[in-house]
Design an enzyme around this catalytic site. Structure first.
Site, short mmCIF file in Angstrom:
data_model
loop_
_atom_site.label_atom_id
_atom_site.label_comp_id
_atom_site.label_asym_id
_atom_site.label_seq_id
_atom_site.Cartn_x
_atom_site.Cartn_y
_atom_site.Cartn_z
CG ASP A 159 6.61 -5.96 12.35
OD1 ASP A 159 7.11 -4.85 12.60
OD2 ASP A 159 5.57 -6.07 11.69
CE LYS A 194 -0.55 -8.39 7.52
NZ LYS A 194 0.39 -7.87 8.51
CE LYS A 236 3.25 -9.49 6.28
NZ LYS A 236 4.20 -8.52 6.87
CD GLU A 296 6.16 -9.91 9.76
OE1 GLU A 296 5.63 -10.34 8.71
OE2 GLU A 296 6.35 -8.70 9.97
CB SER A 332 1.47 -8.11 2.77
OG SER A 332 0.65 -8.27 3.90
CG ASP A 365 2.53 -10.38 9.94
OD1 ASP A 365 2.72 -10.55 11.16
OD2 ASP A 365 2.52 -9.25 9.40
N GLY A 401 6.46 -3.14 5.38
CA GLY A 401 5.70 -2.04 4.78
C GLY A 401 4.53 -1.64 5.65
CE LYS A 403 5.97 -3.33 9.26
NZ LYS A 403 4.83 -3.78 10.10
O1 NPG Z 1 2.88 -3.86 1.54
O2 NPG Z 1 3.02 -2.02 2.70
C1 NPG Z 1 2.64 -3.18 2.55
C2 NPG Z 1 1.82 -3.81 3.64
C3 NPG Z 1 2.54 -4.88 4.36
O3 NPG Z 1 1.13 -6.31 5.63
C4 NPG Z 1 1.80 -5.30 5.60
N1 NPG Z 1 1.92 -4.48 6.64
O4 NPG Z 1 1.63 -5.85 9.89
O5 NPG Z 1 3.32 -5.55 8.60
C5 NPG Z 1 2.14 -5.38 8.86
C6 NPG Z 1 1.23 -4.67 7.88
C7 NPG Z 1 0.75 -3.32 8.36
C8 NPG Z 1 0.05 -2.52 7.52
C9 NPG Z 1 0.99 -2.89 9.63
C10 NPG Z 1 -0.41 -1.29 7.92
C11 NPG Z 1 0.52 -1.66 10.04
C12 NPG Z 1 -0.19 -0.85 9.18
#
Ligand code: NPG
Length: 383
Positions: A248, A173, A171, A223, A145, A198, A300, A272
């Protein structure tokens, strides 16, 4: 059935500086406040992790509310109890409404202890939770990500680096003003990579025509474009897009998946475990997707090695069919609080599922002490 008696639960709060801060549409994460649950049952120690954020940006829970709920409501319900399944522990905690991240931390430690008591890997215990005909995997497909960058060129440079490291799915953002142009630039530089976006709830249904411009980029998925608690409006958006929507934030339990599928609000599910209250409900979400043939992957939350080991275990289930947000340890923490580190298998963009008993990684108490000592450097006393 193997039972465990919970003798004590101790919380450790640790400040974990990220190797690379992550910018999303809801903010910048540079040092992650993490609460670890150390649960003792006789000679055994089980570990869980609370991934609630510093502020209520991703979910209403924060690391502050989680500590309050854990200390004053959830821990007293579990200490002294004997349980033979995580489902029993959930029933004990059921009097507390909501607060899934707090509950998941304790449930994670219980799964670890139950797996240790049985002498099996957590992944095997999860596989047994519901009848599944297909076996679990030993390696899980992963992707990386990439947060919002200052420029498109900076994004392209990071993609180049990640592809060179061996990550097979990228991925990105996005947020309003950082979307179509970005996707166009990435696609022209990399016509064939497996790419997804995302939005973390940054758009409204009024943006439907704009979001439809993303259709030409052959995205694996988009996403959570709309409201963090919405399913209805996504059901109005999905028919207007060719790109599959993945939900999500909106998915809190297995019935949300059933509802989203019935309303055709999405075609893919991100799971998650902490968001759904723990690994037990995560198994229920997995079962719905497995039975219905709905593509599923594990999201994650920048977990330490404890939460990551648990995510790898659930990602090994056969209904998880798309690459999960699980990168190698060196992308998150240096060092992490567990050993050995998770490494990326470059040849097929996978990470091995821990095969030892329980979560299958060794928690380093000395590192917990070090990171606990840094809490006050980063976070206010009231947290
Ligand atoms: O690789 O753990 C990882 C991060 C993946 O982008 C990621 N997580 O929106 O999904 C999400 C985002 C996130 C991170 C959301 C931290 C909330 C807290």
């Amino acid at each position: 059935m193997t039972a465990i008696t919970i003798d004590s639960i101790r919380l450790h709060r640790v400040a974990m500086p990220l190797v690379e801060p992550l910018r999303t549409s809801f903010g910048l994460e540079a040092v992650r406040p993490v609460v670890l649950a150390e649960m003792r049952a006789g000679e055994r120690v089980g570990w869980g992790e609370c991934v609630a954020g510093e502020g209520p940006g991703y979910s209403y829970e924060t690391i502050g509310t989680a500590q309050h709920i854990l200390t004053h409501y959830l821990i007293p319900k579990l200490v002294g109890q004997t349980v033979s399944s995580a489902a029993e522990a959930r029933r004990l905690m059921a009097g507390v409404r909501g607060h899934p991240n707090a509950k998941a931390a304790l449930e994670g430690a219980i799964w670890d202890l139950l797996a240790q008591a049985r002498g099996v890997a957590l992944a095997d215990l999860l596989w047994e939770r519901y009848p599944l005909t297909k076996p679990r995997r030993d390696r899980v497909l992963v992707g990386v990500s990439i947060g919002i960058q200052p420029t498109i060129d900076a994004t392209l440079a990071i993609i180049e680096k990640r592809l060179a490291e061996g990550y097979g799915r990228i991925k990105l953002k996005i947020q309003p003003g950082w979307d179509v142009e970005l996707a166009a630039a990435v696609r022209s530089a990399y016509p064939d990579i497996c790419l997804m976006l995302d939005a973390n709830s940054a758009y409204t249904l009024d943006d439907a025509d704009h979001l439809a411009k993303l259709d030409r980029f052959n995205l694996l998925m988009l996403e959570q474009p709309l409201g963090h608690d919405d399913i209805y409006e996504h059901s109005k958006l999905q028919p207007r897009l060719q790109t599959p929507i993945c939900l999500d934030e909106s998915i809190h339990h297995a019935n949300d998946v059933r509802l989203a599928l019935e309303l055709k609000a999405c075609r893919i599910i991100n799971l998650k475990p902490p968001r759904v209250g723990g690994l037990d409900e995560a198994c229920a979400v997995h079962k719905v997707c497995y039975d219905e043939g709905v593509p599923l992957w594990i999201g994650g939350m920048l977990e330490t090695g404890i939460g990551r080991a648990q995510n790898l275990a659930i990602a090994s289930l056969p209904g998880v069919t798309l690459p999960s947000d699980l990168s190698a340890t060196n992308r998150y923490y240096a060092p992490d609080i567990t050993e050995p580190p998770f490494v990326l298998n470059r040849e097929d963009s996978t990470i091995a599922v821990p095969s030892g008993v329980g979560i299958g990684v060794e928690v380093q108490q000395d590192r917990i002490a070090t990171f606990a000592g840094r809490w006050n450097d980063y976070f206010p006393a009231w947290m």
